[in-house]
Design a protein around this motif. Structure first.
Motif, PDB file in Angstrom:
ATOM      1  N   SER A 168       0.856  -1.185   0.000  1.00 31.17           N
ATOM      2  CA  SER A 168       0.000   0.000   0.000  1.00 31.17           C
ATOM      3  C   SER A 168       0.894   1.237   0.000  1.00 31.17           C
ATOM      4  CB  SER A 168      -0.865   0.040   1.264  1.00 31.17           C
ATOM      5  OG  SER A 168      -1.704  -1.082   1.335  1.00 31.17           O
ATOM      6  N   PRO A 169       0.477   2.299  -0.696  1.00 32.88           N
ATOM      7  CA  PRO A 169       1.282   3.517  -0.664  1.00 32.88           C
ATOM      8  C   PRO A 169       1.223   4.151   0.724  1.00 32.88           C
ATOM      9  CG  PRO A 169      -0.814   3.970  -1.713  1.00 32.88           C
ATOM     10  CD  PRO A 169      -0.758   2.473  -1.463  1.00 32.88           C
ATOM     11  N   VAL A 170       2.269   4.846   1.095  1.00 39.03           N
ATOM     12  CA  VAL A 170       2.263   5.606   2.342  1.00 39.03           C
ATOM     13  C   VAL A 170       2.094   7.066   1.959  1.00 39.03           C
ATOM     14  CG1 VAL A 170       3.558   6.277   4.398  1.00 39.03           C
ATOM     15  CG2 VAL A 170       3.708   3.925   3.534  1.00 39.03           C
ATOM     16  N   TRP A 171       0.955   7.616   2.326  1.00 34.35           N
ATOM     17  CA  TRP A 171       0.614   8.993   2.008  1.00 34.35           C
ATOM     18  C   TRP A 171       0.351   9.764   3.283  1.00 34.35           C
ATOM     19  CZ3 TRP A 171      -3.651   8.081  -2.221  1.00 34.35           C
ATOM     20  CH2 TRP A 171      -3.044   7.694  -3.416  1.00 34.35           C
ATOM     21  N   ASP A 181      -8.557  26.980  11.423  1.00 35.80           N
ATOM     22  CA  ASP A 181      -7.529  26.851  10.391  1.00 35.80           C
ATOM     23  C   ASP A 181      -6.220  26.224  10.880  1.00 35.80           C
ATOM     24  OD1 ASP A 181      -9.243  27.940   8.497  1.00 35.80           O
ATOM     25  OD2 ASP A 181      -8.539  29.983   8.858  1.00 35.80           O
ATOM     26  N   VAL A 182      -6.317  25.364  11.873  1.00 36.64           N
ATOM     27  CA  VAL A 182      -5.131  24.666  12.376  1.00 36.64           C
ATOM     28  C   VAL A 182      -4.771  23.545  11.403  1.00 36.64           C
ATOM     29  CG1 VAL A 182      -4.185  23.250  14.256  1.00 36.64           C
ATOM     30  CG2 VAL A 182      -5.640  25.231  14.775  1.00 36.64           C
ATOM     31  N   PRO A 183      -3.551  23.569  10.845  1.00 35.59           N
ATOM     32  CA  PRO A 183      -3.164  22.516   9.896  1.00 35.59           C
ATOM     33  C   PRO A 183      -2.949  21.183  10.599  1.00 35.59           C
ATOM     34  CG  PRO A 183      -1.337  24.020  10.258  1.00 35.59           C
ATOM     35  CD  PRO A 183      -2.508  24.563  11.026  1.00 35.59           C
ATOM     36  N   ASN A 184      -3.329  20.130   9.918  1.00 38.21           N
ATOM     37  CA  ASN A 184      -3.170  18.781  10.455  1.00 38.21           C
ATOM     38  C   ASN A 184      -2.725  17.848   9.336  1.00 38.21           C
ATOM     39  OD1 ASN A 184      -3.411  16.683  12.470  1.00 38.21           O
ATOM     40  ND2 ASN A 184      -5.231  16.016  11.409  1.00 38.21           N
ATOM     41  N   VAL A 185      -1.989  16.825   9.704  1.00 39.56           N
ATOM     42  CA  VAL A 185      -1.599  15.765   8.782  1.00 39.56           C
ATOM     43  C   VAL A 185      -1.766  14.424   9.468  1.00 39.56           C
ATOM     44  CG1 VAL A 185      -0.009  17.006   7.265  1.00 39.56           C
ATOM     45  CG2 VAL A 185       0.837  16.127   9.427  1.00 39.56           C
ATOM     46  N   MET A 186      -2.022  13.411   8.671  1.00 43.24           N
ATOM     47  CA  MET A 186      -2.064  12.039   9.180  1.00 43.24           C
ATOM     48  C   MET A 186      -1.577  11.100   8.091  1.00 43.24           C
ATOM     49  SD  MET A 186      -5.908  10.463   8.967  1.00 43.24           S
ATOM     50  CE  MET A 186      -5.242   8.814   9.031  1.00 43.24           C
ATOM     51  N   THR A 187      -0.967  10.029   8.500  1.00 41.92           N
ATOM     52  CA  THR A 187      -0.490   9.032   7.552  1.00 41.92           C
ATOM     53  C   THR A 187      -1.607   8.050   7.258  1.00 41.92           C
ATOM     54  OG1 THR A 187       1.717   9.290   8.421  1.00 41.92           O
ATOM     55  CG2 THR A 187       1.299   7.305   7.132  1.00 41.92           C
ATOM     56  N   ALA A 188      -1.765   7.738   5.989  1.00 45.59           N
ATOM     57  CA  ALA A 188      -2.776   6.772   5.565  1.00 45.59           C
ATOM     58  C   ALA A 188      -2.145   5.832   4.543  1.00 45.59           C
ATOM     59  CB  ALA A 188      -3.979   7.487   4.947  1.00 45.59           C
ATOM     60  N   PHE A 208      -8.508  17.992   0.553  1.00 46.16           N
ATOM     61  CA  PHE A 208      -7.375  17.407   1.256  1.00 46.16           C
ATOM     62  C   PHE A 208      -6.186  17.415   0.311  1.00 46.16           C
ATOM     63  CE2 PHE A 208      -9.725  13.925  -0.696  1.00 46.16           C
ATOM     64  CZ  PHE A 208      -8.754  13.110  -1.260  1.00 46.16           C
ATOM     65  N   THR A 209      -5.019  17.240   0.878  1.00 46.40           N
ATOM     66  CA  THR A 209      -3.821  17.079   0.062  1.00 46.40           C
ATOM     67  C   THR A 209      -3.203  15.730   0.384  1.00 46.40           C
ATOM     68  OG1 THR A 209      -2.341  18.090   1.694  1.00 46.40           O
ATOM     69  CG2 THR A 209      -3.321  19.565   0.015  1.00 46.40           C
ATOM     70  N   ILE A 210      -2.417  15.243  -0.545  1.00 46.52           N
ATOM     71  CA  ILE A 210      -1.607  14.055  -0.334  1.00 46.52           C
ATOM     72  C   ILE A 210      -0.159  14.494  -0.507  1.00 46.52           C
ATOM     73  CG2 ILE A 210      -0.994  11.761  -1.182  1.00 46.52           C
ATOM     74  CD1 ILE A 210      -3.853  11.884  -0.033  1.00 46.52           C
ATOM     75  N   SER A 211       0.619  14.398   0.569  1.00 46.79           N
ATOM     76  CA  SER A 211       2.051  14.667   0.516  1.00 46.79           C
ATOM     77  C   SER A 211       2.740  13.313   0.547  1.00 46.79           C
ATOM     78  CB  SER A 211       2.489  15.509   1.715  1.00 46.79           C
ATOM     79  OG  SER A 211       1.856  16.783   1.707  1.00 46.79           O
ATOM     80  N   ILE A 212       3.628  13.080  -0.402  1.00 44.07           N
ATOM     81  CA  ILE A 212       4.276  11.777  -0.502  1.00 44.07           C
ATOM     82  C   ILE A 212       5.678  11.871   0.083  1.00 44.07           C
ATOM     83  CG2 ILE A 212       5.025   9.961  -2.091  1.00 44.07           C
ATOM     84  CD1 ILE A 212       2.678  10.822  -3.908  1.00 44.07           C
ATOM     85  N   PRO A 213       5.885  11.236   1.241  1.00 42.54           N
ATOM     86  CA  PRO A 213       7.195  11.293   1.879  1.00 42.54           C
ATOM     87  C   PRO A 213       8.209  10.390   1.186  1.00 42.54           C
ATOM     88  CG  PRO A 213       5.734   9.895   3.160  1.00 42.54           C
ATOM     89  CD  PRO A 213       4.924  10.451   2.016  1.00 42.54           C
ATOM     90  N   SER A 214       9.473  10.755   1.300  1.00 47.36           N
ATOM     91  CA  SER A 214      10.540   9.897   0.777  1.00 47.36           C
ATOM     92  C   SER A 214      10.951   8.894   1.842  1.00 47.36           C
ATOM     93  CB  SER A 214      11.754  10.739   0.361  1.00 47.36           C
ATOM     94  OG  SER A 214      12.511  11.087   1.500  1.00 47.36           O
ATOM     95  N   SER A 215      11.708   7.910   1.443  1.00 46.27           N
ATOM     96  CA  SER A 215      12.172   6.899   2.387  1.00 46.27           C
ATOM     97  C   SER A 215      13.020   7.516   3.499  1.00 46.27           C
ATOM     98  CB  SER A 215      12.938   5.797   1.660  1.00 46.27           C
ATOM     99  OG  SER A 215      14.015   6.339   0.940  1.00 46.27           O
ATOM    100  N   PRO A 245       9.597   7.141  -2.772  1.00 43.44           N
ATOM    101  CA  PRO A 245       8.521   6.835  -1.825  1.00 43.44           C
ATOM    102  C   PRO A 245       8.730   5.451  -1.224  1.00 43.44           C
ATOM    103  CG  PRO A 245       7.768   6.429  -4.035  1.00 43.44           C
ATOM    104  CD  PRO A 245       9.149   7.020  -4.158  1.00 43.44           C
ATOM    105  N   PHE A 246       8.018   5.172  -0.177  1.00 46.09           N
ATOM    106  CA  PHE A 246       8.081   3.842   0.423  1.00 46.09           C
ATOM    107  C   PHE A 246       6.662   3.317   0.557  1.00 46.09           C
ATOM    108  CE2 PHE A 246       8.120   7.023   3.722  1.00 46.09           C
ATOM    109  CZ  PHE A 246       7.267   6.555   4.701  1.00 46.09           C
ATOM    110  N   VAL A 247       6.550   2.043   0.827  1.00 49.56           N
ATOM    111  CA  VAL A 247       5.250   1.393   0.885  1.00 49.56           C
ATOM    112  C   VAL A 247       5.061   0.694   2.230  1.00 49.56           C
ATOM    113  CG1 VAL A 247       5.023   1.100  -1.615  1.00 49.56           C
ATOM    114  CG2 VAL A 247       6.161  -0.669  -0.267  1.00 49.56           C
ATOM    115  N   PHE A 248       3.802   0.350   2.516  1.00 51.12           N
ATOM    116  CA  PHE A 248       3.410  -0.314   3.753  1.00 51.12           C
ATOM    117  C   PHE A 248       2.933  -1.718   3.444  1.00 51.12           C
ATOM    118  CE2 PHE A 248      -0.183  -1.311   6.660  1.00 51.12           C
ATOM    119  CZ  PHE A 248       0.516  -1.348   7.857  1.00 51.12           C
ATOM    120  N   SER A 249       3.312  -2.665   4.272  1.00 51.50           N
ATOM    121  CA  SER A 249       2.819  -4.034   4.168  1.00 51.50           C
ATOM    122  C   SER A 249       1.884  -4.304   5.334  1.00 51.50           C
ATOM    123  CB  SER A 249       3.988  -5.026   4.205  1.00 51.50           C
ATOM    124  OG  SER A 249       3.496  -6.340   4.413  1.00 51.50           O
TER     125      SER A 249
END
Length: 190
Positions: free
Chosen positions: A14-17, A26-33, A66-73, A161-165
């Motif tokens: 699965s992608p890690v987004w 207007d408090v910014p928030n992020v979560m990994t999905a 929403f936005t999707i930010s794609i983190p690097s490894s 990018p990296f992925v989730f198992s």
């Protein structure tokens, strides 16, 4: 003979987004999905599935974006952390020294340090049991210049990018290219 494992979430990987939203005041928030992917090419759309108790769930419902930010490894620890703690009582950006950047196109922030960003306008929600699937139309993709190839498109190798198992709950780096899509299989065409 194959062994039956039952009805499980073992569609690997699965992608890690990192999903960006705005909360109250207007408090910014992020979560990994990790439950997400491309779901349409025209119009370009992605889907991400969240549980109702997540702060991001209410934020997307209210802001319709929403936005999707794609983190690097190299950013795996930061991405993991923002998926562990709740944005209801934690400034995740400050805790991991990331920058919230206000999108000019949708009502959501993205992570300035992550090199590939998808800005999405919510177009549909689908209730699926304990998750709600949010379908967002991609209104723009932003990329750092240093992750673009000679054609000006994001390079998988450079984005890193990296992925989730889900099977072992591990993160994995993406490996070598095996061949060119829509080409390598042509040897079987008669």
């Amino acid at each position: 003979m194959k062994k039956s494992l039952g009805a499980k979430i073992f569609a690997l990987p699965s992608p890690v987004w990192v999903v960006g939203t705005y909360g109250e005041n207007d408090v910014p928030n992020v979560m990994t999905a990790a439950w997400g992917g491309i779901c349409c090419s025209d119009p370009p759309c992605v889907t991400v599935s969240l549980q109702k108790q997540r702060a991001s769930y209410d934020n997307i419902i209210k802001r319709k974006a929403f936005t999707i930010s794609i983190p690097s490894s190299k950013q795996v620890a930061e991405a993991d952390y923002v998926g562990i703690v709740s944005g209801k009582n934690t400034d995740k950006f400050a805790k991991v020294s990331l920058t919230a950047v206000k999108s000019e196109l949708v009502d959501a922030p993205y992570v300035g340090e992550f090199s590939l960003i998808l800005e999405c306008r919510l177009i549909q929600t689908v209730e699926l049991g304990i998750h709600t699937q949010f379908i967002g139309e991609i209104v723009d993709v932003k990329a750092d210049h240093d992750v673009l190839d000679e054609k000006g498109i994001p390079s998988l190798e450079k984005v890193s990018p990296f992925v989730f198992s889900a099977a072992d709950r591990g993160y994995y780096q993406i490996g070598d290219q095996l061949g060119q899509a829509f080409s390598i299989g042509m040897k079987f065409k008669i």
